[in-house]
Design a protein around this motif. Structure first.
Motif, PDB file in Angstrom:
ATOM      1  N   TYR A   1     -21.631   0.085   3.065  1.00 17.31           N
ATOM      2  CA  TYR A   1     -20.578   0.706   3.732  1.00 17.31           C
ATOM      3  C   TYR A   1     -20.697   2.105   3.287  1.00 17.31           C
ATOM      4  CZ  TYR A   1     -19.035  -3.779   4.912  1.00 17.31           C
ATOM      5  OH  TYR A   1     -18.907  -5.111   5.220  1.00 17.31           O
ATOM      6  N   ALA A   2     -20.201   3.068   4.178  1.00 11.78           N
ATOM      7  CA  ALA A   2     -20.369   4.542   3.847  1.00 11.78           C
ATOM      8  C   ALA A   2     -19.157   4.771   2.987  1.00 11.78           C
ATOM      9  CB  ALA A   2     -20.350   5.231   5.006  1.00 11.78           C
ATOM     10  N   VAL A   3     -18.114   4.263   2.925  1.00  8.94           N
ATOM     11  CA  VAL A   3     -16.992   4.542   1.980  1.00  8.94           C
ATOM     12  C   VAL A   3     -16.763   3.486   0.897  1.00  8.94           C
ATOM     13  CG1 VAL A   3     -14.455   5.187   2.124  1.00  8.94           C
ATOM     14  CG2 VAL A   3     -16.041   5.526   4.148  1.00  8.94           C
ATOM     15  N   ASP A   4     -16.538   4.334  -0.259  1.00  8.30           N
ATOM     16  CA  ASP A   4     -16.309   3.629  -1.559  1.00  8.30           C
ATOM     17  C   ASP A   4     -14.786   3.974  -1.621  1.00  8.30           C
ATOM     18  OD1 ASP A   4     -18.842   2.181  -2.171  1.00  8.30           O
ATOM     19  OD2 ASP A   4     -19.530   3.974  -3.354  1.00  8.30           O
ATOM     20  N   LEU A   5     -13.924   3.011  -1.552  1.00  7.07           N
ATOM     21  CA  LEU A   5     -12.536   3.326  -1.756  1.00  7.07           C
ATOM     22  C   LEU A   5     -12.097   3.506  -3.602  1.00  7.07           C
ATOM     23  CD1 LEU A   5     -11.114   1.066   1.053  1.00  7.07           C
ATOM     24  CD2 LEU A   5     -11.630   3.412   1.143  1.00  7.07           C
ATOM     25  N   GLU A   6     -11.516   4.507  -3.631  1.00  6.65           N
ATOM     26  CA  GLU A   6     -10.979   4.618  -4.911  1.00  6.65           C
ATOM     27  C   GLU A   6      -9.887   3.697  -4.957  1.00  6.65           C
ATOM     28  OE1 GLU A   6     -11.844   6.605  -7.515  1.00  6.65           O
ATOM     29  OE2 GLU A   6     -13.684   7.138  -6.130  1.00  6.65           O
ATOM     30  N   PRO A   7      -9.494   3.507  -6.186  1.00  5.52           N
ATOM     31  CA  PRO A   7      -8.343   2.359  -6.413  1.00  5.52           C
ATOM     32  C   PRO A   7      -6.975   3.463  -5.976  1.00  5.52           C
ATOM     33  CG  PRO A   7      -9.596   2.271  -8.422  1.00  5.52           C
ATOM     34  CD  PRO A   7     -10.203   3.411  -7.376  1.00  5.52           C
ATOM     35  N   ILE A   8      -6.034   2.653  -5.400  1.00  7.12           N
ATOM     36  CA  ILE A   8      -4.804   3.127  -5.101  1.00  7.12           C
ATOM     37  C   ILE A   8      -4.081   3.788  -6.059  1.00  7.12           C
ATOM     38  CG2 ILE A   8      -2.211   2.737  -4.350  1.00  7.12           C
ATOM     39  CD1 ILE A   8      -4.363   2.779  -2.054  1.00  7.12           C
TER      40      ILE A   8
ATOM     41  N   GLN B   1       0.592   8.004  -4.057  1.00  7.73           N
ATOM     42  CA  GLN B   1       0.145   7.210  -2.733  1.00  7.73           C
ATOM     43  C   GLN B   1       1.520   6.339  -2.362  1.00  7.73           C
ATOM     44  OE1 GLN B   1      -3.919   6.063  -3.798  1.00  7.73           O
ATOM     45  NE2 GLN B   1      -4.214   7.197  -1.758  1.00  7.73           N
ATOM     46  N   ILE B   2       1.932   5.420  -3.063  1.00  9.38           N
ATOM     47  CA  ILE B   2       2.831   4.233  -3.009  1.00  9.38           C
ATOM     48  C   ILE B   2       4.262   4.956  -3.031  1.00  9.38           C
ATOM     49  CG2 ILE B   2       3.505   1.834  -3.493  1.00  9.38           C
ATOM     50  CD1 ILE B   2       0.751   2.201  -2.031  1.00  9.38           C
ATOM     51  N   GLN B   3       4.478   5.326  -4.410  1.00  8.34           N
ATOM     52  CA  GLN B   3       5.767   5.845  -4.693  1.00  8.34           C
ATOM     53  C   GLN B   3       6.540   6.704  -3.625  1.00  8.34           C
ATOM     54  OE1 GLN B   3       6.131   7.560  -8.858  1.00  8.34           O
ATOM     55  NE2 GLN B   3       8.338   7.894  -8.396  1.00  8.34           N
ATOM     56  N   PRO B   4       5.818   7.642  -2.979  1.00  7.60           N
ATOM     57  CA  PRO B   4       6.524   8.409  -1.968  1.00  7.60           C
ATOM     58  C   PRO B   4       6.808   7.606  -0.794  1.00  7.60           C
ATOM     59  CG  PRO B   4       4.465   9.574  -2.941  1.00  7.60           C
ATOM     60  CD  PRO B   4       4.335   8.295  -3.234  1.00  7.60           C
TER      61      PRO B   4
ATOM     62  N   LEU C   1      -2.222   1.665   2.987  1.00  7.36           N
ATOM     63  CA  LEU C   1      -2.095   1.832   1.602  1.00  7.36           C
ATOM     64  C   LEU C   1      -1.005   0.674   0.936  1.00  7.36           C
ATOM     65  CD1 LEU C   1      -1.315   5.779   1.759  1.00  7.36           C
ATOM     66  CD2 LEU C   1      -3.373   4.894   0.594  1.00  7.36           C
ATOM     67  N   VAL C   2      -0.266   0.582   1.533  1.00  7.01           N
ATOM     68  CA  VAL C   2       0.810  -0.419   0.885  1.00  7.01           C
ATOM     69  C   VAL C   2       0.035  -1.980   0.850  1.00  7.01           C
ATOM     70  CG1 VAL C   2       2.738  -1.929   1.354  1.00  7.01           C
ATOM     71  CG2 VAL C   2       2.812   0.575   1.567  1.00  7.01           C
ATOM     72  N   TYR C   3      -0.815  -2.231   1.887  1.00 11.70           N
ATOM     73  CA  TYR C   3      -1.756  -3.456   1.894  1.00 11.70           C
ATOM     74  C   TYR C   3      -2.703  -3.310   0.700  1.00 11.70           C
ATOM     75  CZ  TYR C   3      -5.065  -6.765   3.353  1.00 11.70           C
ATOM     76  OH  TYR C   3      -5.942  -7.786   3.567  1.00 11.70           O
ATOM     77  N   ARG C   4      -3.367  -2.429   0.763  1.00 11.11           N
ATOM     78  CA  ARG C   4      -4.308  -1.979  -0.469  1.00 11.11           C
ATOM     79  C   ARG C   4      -3.752  -2.191  -1.695  1.00 11.11           C
ATOM     80  NH1 ARG C   4      -7.500   3.031  -0.118  1.00 11.11           N
ATOM     81  NH2 ARG C   4      -8.184   2.457  -1.913  1.00 11.11           N
ATOM     82  N   TRP C   5      -2.683  -1.575  -1.838  1.00  8.65           N
ATOM     83  CA  TRP C   5      -1.906  -1.608  -3.208  1.00  8.65           C
ATOM     84  C   TRP C   5      -1.996  -2.765  -3.522  1.00  8.65           C
ATOM     85  CZ3 TRP C   5       3.683  -2.510  -3.833  1.00  8.65           C
ATOM     86  CH2 TRP C   5       4.136  -2.040  -5.118  1.00  8.65           C
TER      87      TRP C   5
ATOM     88  N   MET D   1      -3.080  -5.944  -2.593  1.00  6.72           N
ATOM     89  CA  MET D   1      -4.344  -6.537  -2.681  1.00  6.72           C
ATOM     90  C   MET D   1      -4.982  -6.313  -4.042  1.00  6.72           C
ATOM     91  SD  MET D   1      -4.355  -8.701  -0.215  1.00  6.72           S
ATOM     92  CE  MET D   1      -5.802  -9.312  -0.464  1.00  6.72           C
ATOM     93  N   GLU D   2      -4.800  -4.878  -4.533  1.00  9.32           N
ATOM     94  CA  GLU D   2      -5.176  -4.462  -5.955  1.00  9.32           C
ATOM     95  C   GLU D   2      -4.319  -4.955  -6.815  1.00  9.32           C
ATOM     96  OE1 GLU D   2      -5.769  -0.307  -5.975  1.00  9.32           O
ATOM     97  OE2 GLU D   2      -7.169  -0.334  -4.286  1.00  9.32           O
ATOM     98  N   GLY D   3      -3.218  -5.835  -6.591  1.00  9.05           N
ATOM     99  CA  GLY D   3      -2.347  -6.338  -7.654  1.00  9.05           C
ATOM    100  C   GLY D   3      -0.972  -5.714  -7.688  1.00  9.05           C
ATOM    101  N   ALA D   4      -0.856  -4.845  -6.905  1.00 12.12           N
ATOM    102  CA  ALA D   4       0.503  -3.991  -6.893  1.00 12.12           C
ATOM    103  C   ALA D   4       0.647  -3.259  -8.395  1.00 12.12           C
ATOM    104  CB  ALA D   4       1.646  -4.849  -6.526  1.00 12.12           C
ATOM    105  N   PRO D   5      -0.271  -2.487  -8.917  1.00 13.22           N
ATOM    106  CA  PRO D   5      -0.252  -1.834 -10.347  1.00 13.22           C
ATOM    107  C   PRO D   5       0.971  -0.921 -10.198  1.00 13.22           C
ATOM    108  CG  PRO D   5      -2.081  -1.105  -9.125  1.00 13.22           C
ATOM    109  CD  PRO D   5      -1.575  -2.410  -8.382  1.00 13.22           C
ATOM    110  N   TRP D   6       1.655  -0.689 -11.071  1.00 16.64           N
ATOM    111  CA  TRP D   6       3.087   0.002 -11.050  1.00 16.64           C
ATOM    112  C   TRP D   6       3.177   0.428 -12.717  1.00 16.64           C
ATOM    113  CZ3 TRP D   6       7.486  -0.771  -7.454  1.00 16.64           C
ATOM    114  CH2 TRP D   6       8.484   0.242  -7.760  1.00 16.64           C
ATOM    115  N   PRO D   7       2.721   1.824 -12.725  1.00 17.48           N
ATOM    116  CA  PRO D   7       2.861   2.334 -14.182  1.00 17.48           C
ATOM    117  C   PRO D   7       4.046   1.954 -14.951  1.00 17.48           C
ATOM    118  CG  PRO D   7       2.044   3.850 -12.709  1.00 17.48           C
ATOM    119  CD  PRO D   7       2.720   3.064 -12.050  1.00 17.48           C
ATOM    120  N   ASP D   8       3.784   1.678 -16.270  1.00 19.35           N
ATOM    121  CA  ASP D   8       5.066   1.393 -17.139  1.00 19.35           C
ATOM    122  C   ASP D   8       6.138   2.333 -17.050  1.00 19.35           C
ATOM    123  OD1 ASP D   8       3.908  -1.127 -17.838  1.00 19.35           O
ATOM    124  OD2 ASP D   8       2.924  -0.379 -19.683  1.00 19.35           O
ATOM    125  N   GLY D   9       7.412   1.941 -17.234  1.00 23.00           N
ATOM    126  CA  GLY D   9       8.367   3.067 -17.296  1.00 23.00           C
ATOM    127  C   GLY D   9       8.803   3.845 -16.028  1.00 23.00           C
ATOM    128  N   VAL D  10       7.730   3.630 -14.994  1.00 26.02           N
ATOM    129  CA  VAL D  10       8.315   4.381 -13.755  1.00 26.02           C
ATOM    130  C   VAL D  10       9.398   3.617 -13.103  1.00 26.02           C
ATOM    131  CG1 VAL D  10       7.185   5.070 -11.640  1.00 26.02           C
ATOM    132  CG2 VAL D  10       6.000   5.217 -13.406  1.00 26.02           C
TER     133      VAL D  10
END
Length: 143
Positions: free
Chosen positions: A31-38, A43-46, A121-125, A127-136
């Motif tokens: 694949y021509a595109v390597d996707l960076e982690p969300i 990307q999600i908070q907004p 973006l929401v789908y990928r987030w 699927m990546e385990g819905a990471p959410w930084p601590d304290g946010v």
């Protein structure tokens, strides 16, 4: 007898197959595109703050809160949980954003569906385990 004839025919077929050129090897597609982690905060908070928090804020009496990861994970509907990290197809949060506006359950409730980019973006987030930084804690206050 038919058996010697069948064996002779099989031997001729096999020997003729052996003289043909072998099939070329086939490499798996790349694949021509390597996707960076969300990036949640970029990307999600907004999306959550603009599309969800006007109803799903921390002080809501009618809807569950989406202000923290813990509050979303604790929320359920009668049929399924709101958020299942790693499984968008089982997450009510994602599924209701995919419904056409004419469904009562469609979200956001104001009838403005997420854009295709936001949905992706929401789908990928999820699927990546819905990471959410601590304290946010999402910043919208109650209306």
């Amino acid at each position: 007898m038919k058996t010697p004839f069948l064996l002779a025919t099989l031997a001729v077929c096999l020997s003729s197959c052996a003289v043909q050129k072998p099939l070329p090897s086939v490499d798996p597609p790349t694949y021509a595109v390597d996707l960076e982690p969300i990036d949640f905060q970029r990307q999600i908070q907004p999306i959550l703050e603009a599309q969800c928090l006007h109803c799903h804020h921390a002080n809501s009496e009618v809807a569950f809160s989406m202000a923290t990861r813990e509050s979303i994970l604790a929320a359920t509907t009668p049929r399924r949980p709101i958020l299942v990290p790693g499984k968008a197809e089982k997450s009510t949060f994602f599924l209701v954003t995919q419904l056409p506006d004419y469904f009562v359950e469609a979200m956001p409730a104001d009838g403005h569906q997420l854009t295709e980019e936001q949905s992706t973006l929401v789908y990928r987030w999820i699927m990546e385990g819905a990471p959410w930084p601590d304290g946010v804690r999402l910043g919208a206050s109650s209306p």
